[in-house]
Design a protein around this motif. Structure first.
Motif, PDB file in Angstrom:
ATOM      1  N   ALA A 290       0.966  -1.437   0.323  1.00  0.00           N
ATOM      2  CA  ALA A 290      -0.142   0.314  -0.010  1.00  0.00           C
ATOM      3  C   ALA A 290       0.995   1.110   0.013  1.00  0.00           C
ATOM      4  CB  ALA A 290      -0.951   0.147   1.288  1.00  0.00           C
ATOM      5  N   LEU A 291       1.756   1.565   0.604  1.00  0.00           N
ATOM      6  CA  LEU A 291       3.038   2.219   0.730  1.00  0.00           C
ATOM      7  C   LEU A 291       3.670   2.601  -0.501  1.00  0.00           C
ATOM      8  CD1 LEU A 291       4.855   1.516   4.353  1.00  0.00           C
ATOM      9  CD2 LEU A 291       3.018   3.930   3.718  1.00  0.00           C
ATOM     10  N   ALA A 292       3.297   1.255  -1.027  1.00  0.00           N
ATOM     11  CA  ALA A 292       4.561   1.968  -2.393  1.00  0.00           C
ATOM     12  C   ALA A 292       3.604   1.978  -3.755  1.00  0.00           C
ATOM     13  CB  ALA A 292       5.229   0.103  -2.793  1.00  0.00           C
ATOM     14  N   ALA A 293       2.786   1.955  -3.188  1.00  0.00           N
ATOM     15  CA  ALA A 293       1.310   2.642  -4.324  1.00  0.00           C
ATOM     16  C   ALA A 293       1.035   3.624  -4.053  1.00  0.00           C
ATOM     17  CB  ALA A 293       0.109   1.530  -4.172  1.00  0.00           C
ATOM     18  N   ALA A 294       0.875   4.380  -3.193  1.00  0.00           N
ATOM     19  CA  ALA A 294       1.556   5.589  -2.059  1.00  0.00           C
ATOM     20  C   ALA A 294       2.117   6.579  -3.013  1.00  0.00           C
ATOM     21  CB  ALA A 294       0.885   5.926  -1.181  1.00  0.00           C
ATOM     22  N   GLY A 295       3.196   5.661  -3.357  1.00  0.00           N
ATOM     23  CA  GLY A 295       4.773   6.424  -4.035  1.00  0.00           C
ATOM     24  C   GLY A 295       5.961   6.316  -2.788  1.00  0.00           C
ATOM     25  N   VAL A 314       3.143   8.706   6.581  1.00  0.00           N
ATOM     26  CA  VAL A 314       1.716   7.685   5.539  1.00  0.00           C
ATOM     27  C   VAL A 314       2.343   6.829   6.126  1.00  0.00           C
ATOM     28  CG1 VAL A 314       2.035   6.895   3.220  1.00  0.00           C
ATOM     29  CG2 VAL A 314       2.390   9.547   3.468  1.00  0.00           C
ATOM     30  N   ALA A 315       3.408   6.264   5.893  1.00  0.00           N
ATOM     31  CA  ALA A 315       3.609   4.836   7.255  1.00  0.00           C
ATOM     32  C   ALA A 315       3.166   4.721   8.611  1.00  0.00           C
ATOM     33  CB  ALA A 315       5.076   4.531   7.534  1.00  0.00           C
ATOM     34  N   ILE A 316       3.019   5.861   8.752  1.00  0.00           N
ATOM     35  CA  ILE A 316       2.501   6.204  10.526  1.00  0.00           C
ATOM     36  C   ILE A 316       0.851   5.405  10.888  1.00  0.00           C
ATOM     37  CG2 ILE A 316       1.436   7.379  11.980  1.00  0.00           C
ATOM     38  CD1 ILE A 316       4.711   8.060  11.942  1.00  0.00           C
ATOM     39  N   SER A 317       0.470   7.092   8.980  1.00  0.00           N
ATOM     40  CA  SER A 317      -1.492   6.466   9.056  1.00  0.00           C
ATOM     41  C   SER A 317      -1.755   4.501   8.855  1.00  0.00           C
ATOM     42  CB  SER A 317      -1.250   7.766   8.065  1.00  0.00           C
ATOM     43  OG  SER A 317      -3.120   7.266   7.724  1.00  0.00           O
ATOM     44  N   ALA A 318      -1.017   4.392   7.595  1.00  0.00           N
ATOM     45  CA  ALA A 318      -0.794   2.947   7.136  1.00  0.00           C
ATOM     46  C   ALA A 318      -1.503   2.025   7.810  1.00  0.00           C
ATOM     47  CB  ALA A 318      -0.147   2.025   6.379  1.00  0.00           C
ATOM     48  N   MET A 319      -0.357   2.011   9.314  1.00  0.00           N
ATOM     49  CA  MET A 319      -0.366   1.067  10.120  1.00  0.00           C
ATOM     50  C   MET A 319      -1.615   1.445  11.016  1.00  0.00           C
ATOM     51  SD  MET A 319       3.660   0.895  11.740  1.00  0.00           S
ATOM     52  CE  MET A 319       3.695  -0.144  12.796  1.00  0.00           C
ATOM     53  N   ARG A 320      -2.270   2.545  11.349  1.00  0.00           N
ATOM     54  CA  ARG A 320      -2.915   3.081  11.895  1.00  0.00           C
ATOM     55  C   ARG A 320      -4.775   2.153  10.863  1.00  0.00           C
ATOM     56  NH1 ARG A 320      -4.319   7.531  16.351  1.00  0.00           N
ATOM     57  NH2 ARG A 320      -6.683   7.031  17.010  1.00  0.00           N
ATOM     58  N   GLN A 321      -4.625   2.164  10.251  1.00  0.00           N
ATOM     59  CA  GLN A 321      -5.601   1.897   8.942  1.00  0.00           C
ATOM     60  C   GLN A 321      -5.559   0.273   9.529  1.00  0.00           C
ATOM     61  OE1 GLN A 321      -8.147   3.084   7.719  1.00  0.00           O
ATOM     62  NE2 GLN A 321      -8.686   1.139   7.251  1.00  0.00           N
ATOM     63  N   ALA A 322      -4.023  -0.278   9.407  1.00  0.00           N
ATOM     64  CA  ALA A 322      -4.352  -1.643   9.025  1.00  0.00           C
ATOM     65  C   ALA A 322      -5.184  -2.019  11.092  1.00  0.00           C
ATOM     66  CB  ALA A 322      -2.577  -2.681   9.083  1.00  0.00           C
ATOM     67  N   GLY A 323      -4.606  -1.516  11.637  1.00  0.00           N
ATOM     68  CA  GLY A 323      -5.197  -1.630  12.810  1.00  0.00           C
ATOM     69  C   GLY A 323      -6.641  -1.786  12.707  1.00  0.00           C
ATOM     70  N   ARG A 324      -7.180  -0.594  12.165  1.00  0.00           N
ATOM     71  CA  ARG A 324      -8.570  -0.534  12.521  1.00  0.00           C
ATOM     72  C   ARG A 324      -9.036  -1.933  11.686  1.00  0.00           C
ATOM     73  NH1 ARG A 324      -7.395   4.902  10.075  1.00  0.00           N
ATOM     74  NH2 ARG A 324      -7.770   6.730  12.054  1.00  0.00           N
ATOM     75  N   ASP A 325      -8.350  -2.669  10.283  1.00  0.00           N
ATOM     76  CA  ASP A 325      -8.871  -3.627  10.011  1.00  0.00           C
ATOM     77  C   ASP A 325      -8.623  -4.491  11.001  1.00  0.00           C
ATOM     78  OD1 ASP A 325      -9.249  -2.100   7.401  1.00  0.00           O
ATOM     79  OD2 ASP A 325      -7.133  -2.508   6.841  1.00  0.00           O
ATOM     80  N   ILE A 326      -7.596  -5.052  11.055  1.00  0.00           N
ATOM     81  CA  ILE A 326      -7.668  -5.629  12.465  1.00  0.00           C
ATOM     82  C   ILE A 326      -8.746  -5.926  13.773  1.00  0.00           C
ATOM     83  CG2 ILE A 326      -6.031  -6.274  14.351  1.00  0.00           C
ATOM     84  CD1 ILE A 326      -3.843  -6.082  12.290  1.00  0.00           C
TER      85      ILE A 326
END
Length: 414
Positions: A290-295, A314-326
């Motif tokens: 997901a991060l790679a797709a965001a550049g 961007v990485a911090i936001s992606a990790m928090r979203q992963a936490g929401r999915d979990i």
């Protein structure tokens, strides 16, 4: 001290807990039964053991002699005398024997030598590719085990058991992996039999998340009867402890939450062949993609962690979203199982609160209020050692059972 041979009754990989159906009368008739009284570490005299067990003092003395010869107990000073010579006391000697604990991951292995209390005496960590196949991986594991004995200054003849966690479904009764998705060539491979060519002791094998749950609970949450351990790394899985017992399910696949569909999953394909799985959205490789797709340059979960630790938003936001999915999946688990503790572990959880914040946000929002009133969602305290600690305790409970201690005593007397 004689090496201990694996039990001929096929218990080498069962690890089954429960009543002893060995045919012996109920009570303290055997040395193995008397030993159970001493496992708590408290020193006792022969007279105290005779009073507790109802056995004659001569019988207790014989059991004490057998357990002492096997190295399981030893003198622990003298009790206060009530007149005459002070009576000797005896206690469990956890350092007399050792066990091997192996935590095999997708890209690494951690091997530890533990005493019978579960204390780590020495350890080795190496990179390893689980996709290399069972023979190559296990040969490397066994070579490292030999090095570990030398490193710790212990003898292989002191070994009484070995526990191993693998990153995929395992038929615990046989120790054979069962269609593991990231382990080509491992399906149905007889891991205990292969290991026993090198170490002739009982070998117990289980899914890595299950042993992590055992290790975390034994070391940090001994009073938690209902605990979930969630591993978030290359894959995502759960170890379920309910009513104080590890729940493996009918075929050993209980806790495979990585392949539960999540609302945000859409048509994202998972390596299992389905779409929208949690693992395809929130595992280390999925977040990196997901991060790679965001550049943002990221290839692996380790890249994601490094970026988050350096403050990349961007990485911090992606990790928090992963936490929401979990959290979406765990909210259903909380309503179903009502755990008192959820422990988040694995590589992706090691960057602090970013992942946990997302998990807590959704779980507390979507679970029933009564189910979350006393619920704690925490980061693993055992961290990278949860697997070897759990494998160790799994083996300790097995080899120190009344029947297996009796077997050890009988071998020692031969």
């Amino acid at each position: 001290m004689k090496p201990v041979q694996p039990l001929s009754r096929g218990a080498s990989s069962s690890g089954a807990q429960g009543p002893d159906f060995s045919g012996q009368p109920y009570g303290y008739s055997r040395a193995g039964d008397v030993f159970q009284l001493l496992r708590d570490g408290r020193a006792r005299t022969r007279a105290e053991l005779a009073e507790i067990t109802g056995l004659a003092r001569s019988t207790v003395a014989a059991r004490i002699d057998s357990l002492t010869a096997a190295g399981l107990i030893g003198p622990a000073g003298e009790a206060v005398s009530s007149g005459g010579r002070p009576p000797s006391r005896f206690a469990f000697q956890p350092s007399a024997r050792v066990i091997l604990a192996v935590d095999v991951g997708a890209t690494h292995v951690l091997i530890a030598l533990l005493d019978l209390r579960g204390t780590v005496l020495s350890e080795l960590r190496e990179t390893m590719d689980i996709a290399a196949g069972p023979t190559a991986v296990l040969d490397q594991v066994l070579e490292l085990c030999g090095q570990l004995f030398q490193q710790a200054g212990r003898h292989e003849r002191e070994l009484v058991g070995m526990g191993m966690g693998l990153p995929g479904p395992v038929e615990h009764s046989s120790g054979k992996p069962a269609s593991p998705p990231i382990m080509p060539g491992w399906d149905g491979f007889d891991v205990p039999a292969y290991v026993q060519k090198r170490f002739a002791v009982d070998v117990l094998v289980d899914n890595d998340v299950n042993i992590m749950a055992l290790g975390e609970r034994a070391s940090y949450w001994p009073d938690a009867e209902n605990l979930l351990f969630i591993k978030v790394a290359t894959g995502i899985g759960a170890g379920i402890i309910s009513g104080g017992l590890l729940q493996r399910g009918a075929d050993g696949t209980a806790g495979d939450i990585g392949h539960v569909r999540v609302p945000r999953g859409g048509e994202v394909m998972c390596r299992c062949g389905n779409f929208g799985c949690l693992e395809a959205m929130a595992s280390g490789p999925a977040v990196a993609a997901a991060l790679a797709a965001a550049g943002v340059p990221a290839v692996s979960g380790e890249d994601v962690l490094d970026l988050a630790r350096r403050g990349n938003l961007v990485a911090i936001s992606a990790m928090r979203q992963a936490g929401r999915d979990i959290g979406d999946v765990l909210a259903a688990c909380v309503n179903l199982l009502n755990p008192s503790v959820i422990v988040i572990g694995g590589g992706l959880a090691s960057a602090g609160e970013y992942l946990l914040a997302g998990v807590r946000e959704i779980v507390y929002q979507r679970s029933l209020p009564l189910a979350t009133a006393r619920l704690r969602i925490v980061q693993s305290m055992a961290a990278g050692h949860a697997g070897v600690l759990g494998a160790g305790h799994m083996v300790i409970d097995h080899v120190l059972s009344a029947s297996n201690v009796e077997h050890l005593v009988q071998v020692q007397q031969q």
